[in-house]
Design a protein around this motif. Sequence first.
Motif, short mmCIF file in Angstrom:
data_model
loop_
_atom_site.label_atom_id
_atom_site.label_comp_id
_atom_site.label_asym_id
_atom_site.label_seq_id
_atom_site.Cartn_x
_atom_site.Cartn_y
_atom_site.Cartn_z
N SER A 106 102.89 38.89 28.09
CA SER A 106 101.88 38.10 28.80
C SER A 106 100.51 38.38 28.20
O SER A 106 100.29 39.46 27.63
CB SER A 106 101.86 38.44 30.30
N PRO A 107 99.58 37.43 28.30
CA PRO A 107 98.21 37.69 27.82
C PRO A 107 97.59 38.91 28.49
O PRO A 107 96.81 39.63 27.87
CB PRO A 107 97.47 36.40 28.18
N GLU A 108 97.95 39.14 29.74
CA GLU A 108 97.41 40.30 30.47
C GLU A 108 97.81 41.61 29.80
O GLU A 108 97.03 42.57 29.77
CB GLU A 108 97.90 40.27 31.91
N MET A 152 103.37 34.16 26.78
CA MET A 152 103.66 34.29 28.21
C MET A 152 105.15 34.10 28.42
O MET A 152 105.69 32.99 28.24
CB MET A 152 102.87 33.27 29.03
N HIS A 153 105.85 35.16 28.77
CA HIS A 153 107.28 35.14 29.03
C HIS A 153 107.56 34.25 30.24
O HIS A 153 106.81 34.27 31.22
CB HIS A 153 107.74 36.57 29.30
N THR A 200 107.85 33.14 24.53
CA THR A 200 107.72 32.07 25.49
C THR A 200 109.05 31.35 25.58
O THR A 200 109.98 31.66 24.82
CB THR A 200 106.60 31.10 25.07
N GLY A 201 109.16 30.42 26.50
CA GLY A 201 110.42 29.69 26.60
C GLY A 201 110.77 29.36 28.03
O GLY A 201 109.88 29.17 28.87
N VAL A 238 103.93 25.79 31.11
CA VAL A 238 103.37 26.89 30.34
C VAL A 238 104.00 26.95 28.94
O VAL A 238 103.31 27.23 27.94
CB VAL A 238 103.55 28.22 31.09
N PHE A 239 105.28 26.65 28.86
CA PHE A 239 105.98 26.61 27.58
C PHE A 239 105.35 25.55 26.67
O PHE A 239 105.04 25.81 25.49
CB PHE A 239 107.45 26.31 27.82
#
Length: 259
Positions: free
Chosen positions: A42-44, A65-66, A95-96, A112-113
């Motif tokens: 994640s970006p976090e 982002m997972h 991602t996905g 988000v993907f």
Amino acid sequence: MLVDSHCHLDRLDYQNNHKNVADALAKAKSAGVDYCLAVAISPEKFPSMLEKVEQFEQVFASCGMHPLYVQDQPFDSAQMEAYIQHPKVVAVGETGLDYFYAKEHKVLQQRVFVEQIKLAVKHNKPLIIHTRDAREDTLELLKEHQADSCKGVLHCFTESLEMAEAAMEMGFYISASGIISFNSAKELQQTFKQIPLERILVETDSPYLAPVPYRGKENQPAYTRKVAECLAEIKGISLQQVAEQTTQNFFDLFSLAKP
């Protein structure tokens, strides 16, 4: 020489199993694993991961982002774009789509993907794809948003040969993890037997999914060698052939990663 094409170096157990990142990388080196791609979920989490690996030239990075984290925090496309332009970052992901664990969030996952596919295409950085029980939607969104222009990898692959072939048609690679060594993975082993070696990467996904004989213990980049040995056995070729070709594949795909 081998490359661990997908690991989470920031998540290894540095209290009990390793002194620090340098220690984990030294163990990998002693097993013939010279390079690693550290993947943020994640970006976090990306800044703290980057802080741990930035000093190591043999470690490349990815930010994404997972799909199982999309419900935990808003997706900030501008922030993600800033992170993926960092010189250490050679890919976008992971991602996905994951409908096995979080089908109730499938619409949000898809949104988000798509945003991440667009960023990867815009910056011409390969995608690292997590997909589970979402074959059709994964392939459809990759095609619809021109992911063939940036390419990528289906990481920790456990899906069908048909999905692998469809992804390879778009220029994607298929990554083998420790799962291929499991006794329960006979069908997956047959799938990898049929996938051309020229389109395969090897990975640990550490600290998860340790290969036999370490199953049940914490995984680590050094165990990439066990994955490669299992792949060599499945395909009836030498470990050297697997090492040479998968390493070449890695640097062909992740062209910003310099050996």
